[in-house]
Design an enzyme around this catalytic site. Structure first.
Site, short mmCIF file in Angstrom:
data_model
loop_
_atom_site.label_atom_id
_atom_site.label_comp_id
_atom_site.label_asym_id
_atom_site.label_seq_id
_atom_site.Cartn_x
_atom_site.Cartn_y
_atom_site.Cartn_z
N GLY A 74 54.80 -46.44 -109.45
CA GLY A 74 56.12 -46.11 -108.89
C GLY A 74 56.86 -47.37 -108.50
N GLY A 75 56.87 -47.67 -107.21
CA GLY A 75 57.66 -48.77 -106.66
C GLY A 75 57.56 -50.08 -107.42
CG ASN A 115 57.41 -41.59 -111.87
OD1 ASN A 115 58.58 -41.37 -112.21
ND2 ASN A 115 56.74 -40.79 -111.05
CD1 TRP A 116 60.99 -47.38 -113.22
CD2 TRP A 116 62.82 -47.11 -114.49
NE1 TRP A 116 61.14 -48.50 -113.99
CE2 TRP A 116 62.25 -48.36 -114.78
CE3 TRP A 116 63.97 -46.72 -115.16
CZ2 TRP A 116 62.81 -49.23 -115.73
CZ3 TRP A 116 64.52 -47.57 -116.11
CH2 TRP A 116 63.95 -48.81 -116.38
CE LYS A 117 57.19 -42.14 -107.60
NZ LYS A 117 56.41 -42.07 -106.37
CD GLU A 158 50.75 -40.61 -109.54
OE1 GLU A 158 51.07 -41.76 -109.81
OE2 GLU A 158 51.57 -39.73 -109.21
CB SER A 161 49.85 -48.21 -103.30
OG SER A 161 50.65 -47.43 -102.42
N GLY A 167 53.26 -44.53 -102.53
CA GLY A 167 54.36 -45.12 -101.76
C GLY A 167 53.96 -45.60 -100.38
CG HIS A 169 54.92 -37.17 -109.42
ND1 HIS A 169 55.14 -37.20 -108.06
CD2 HIS A 169 54.54 -38.42 -109.78
CE1 HIS A 169 54.89 -38.44 -107.62
NE2 HIS A 169 54.52 -39.19 -108.65
CD GLU A 200 57.24 -38.65 -105.51
OE1 GLU A 200 58.03 -38.80 -106.47
OE2 GLU A 200 56.60 -39.60 -105.01
P1 13P Z 1 53.84 -45.82 -105.95
O1 13P Z 1 53.34 -46.75 -107.02
O2 13P Z 1 55.20 -46.20 -105.45
O3 13P Z 1 52.84 -45.60 -104.87
O4 13P Z 1 54.06 -44.40 -106.66
C1 13P Z 1 53.04 -43.85 -107.41
C2 13P Z 1 53.57 -42.68 -108.15
O5 13P Z 1 53.89 -41.67 -107.58
C3 13P Z 1 53.72 -42.81 -109.62
O6 13P Z 1 53.97 -41.57 -110.19
#
Ligand code: 13P
Length: 241
Positions: free
Chosen positions: A225-226, A9-11, A165, A204, A171, A96, A98
């Site tokens: 994510g990251g 997920n590149w956000k 999640e 993470s 993050g 999500h 966010e």
């Molecule tokens: P991280 O892997 O950066 O913690 O993010 C997880 C996430 O929100 C994937 O949707």
């Protein structure tokens, strides 16, 4: 048989040029990836075209990060299923944390978005998870059961991925213990009509913890994510052992 789905997920990261640069480094790392793993990149809308045009013959699937439930209308900043259908989109991230936290998504709008995704032939990835405060108060199961129950009203469970999640793990580098992630995912599975739904863990996920997470019997994949932003790092996750 439950499918393994590893999704990045590149956000709000990566321009078109950066997305293509990522592919150059990433695709060559997939030659040994077992065929039964679905590899997905959930990119910003503006990078979907570039990815669609450059993934022919590659095993990587494209995902979007949102979908609106109306076909058209005065919904500034939203995106419709027909708009996403112009690209090779297969998956759509819905609910999500966010989106729930910063953009007002509720279990009700999440449900509408899930139904819309399925109507347009996409596989929605429904995200659920508790805050640190809810976990500390012993409310994890109740929160997640409510998100699942309300989110899945009228949703076809044969065309669905769920991502657990925990918000406190996103993050932060503070991954949920593999055994605990496995336990909560088991609780989620008990709520489902279809026990074969793919349930991912997210929060993470990194090259150095993916092997342990994926060794858990209930965990069918990862939403990353990251660590999905860098080709070598995401390739190591996809090629977990
Ligand atoms: P991280 O892997 O950066 O913690 O993010 C997880 C996430 O929100 C994937 O949707």
């Amino acid at each position: 048989m439950r499918k393994i789905v590893i999704a990045g997920n590149w956000k709000m990261f990566k321009t078109q040029a950066e997305a293509l640069e990522f592919l150059q480094g990433f695709l060559g790392e997939l030659t040994e990836t077992p065929d039964d793993r679905e590899v997905v990149l959930c990119a910003p809308f503006t990078a979907l075209g570039a990815l669609s045009r450059n993934l022919h013959g590659a095993r990587v699937r494209i995902g979007a990060q949102n979908i609106h439930w109306e076909t058209t209308g005065a919904y500034t900043g939203e995106i419709s299923g027909a708009m996403l259908q112009e690209f090779a989109v297969r998956f759509v991230v819905v609910g999500h944390s966010e989106r729930r936290q910063y953009f007002g998504d509720t279990d009700e709008t999440v449900n509408l978005r899930l139904q819309a995704a399925q109507k347009y032939g996409f596989v929605p990835i429904l995200c659920v998870g508790e805050t640190k405060q809810q976990r500390d108060a012993g409310e994890t199961e109740a929160v997640i059961i409510k998100q699942i129950e309300k989110g899945l009203v009228g949703v076809d469970q044969t065309n669905l991925v769920i991502a657990y999640e925990p918000i406190w793990a996103i993050g932060t580098g503070d991954t949920c213990e593999a055994v605990e992630a496995n336990r909560v995912i088991g609780v989620i599975r008990q709520q489902l009509k279809n026990p074969d739904v793919t349930i991912q863990y997210g929060g993470s996920v990194k090259p150095d913890n993916v092997d342990e997470l994926m060794a858990q019997p209930e965990i069918d994949g990862a939403l990353v994510g990251g660590a999905s932003l860098e080709p070598k790092s995401f390739a190591r996750i996809v090629n977990y052992v």
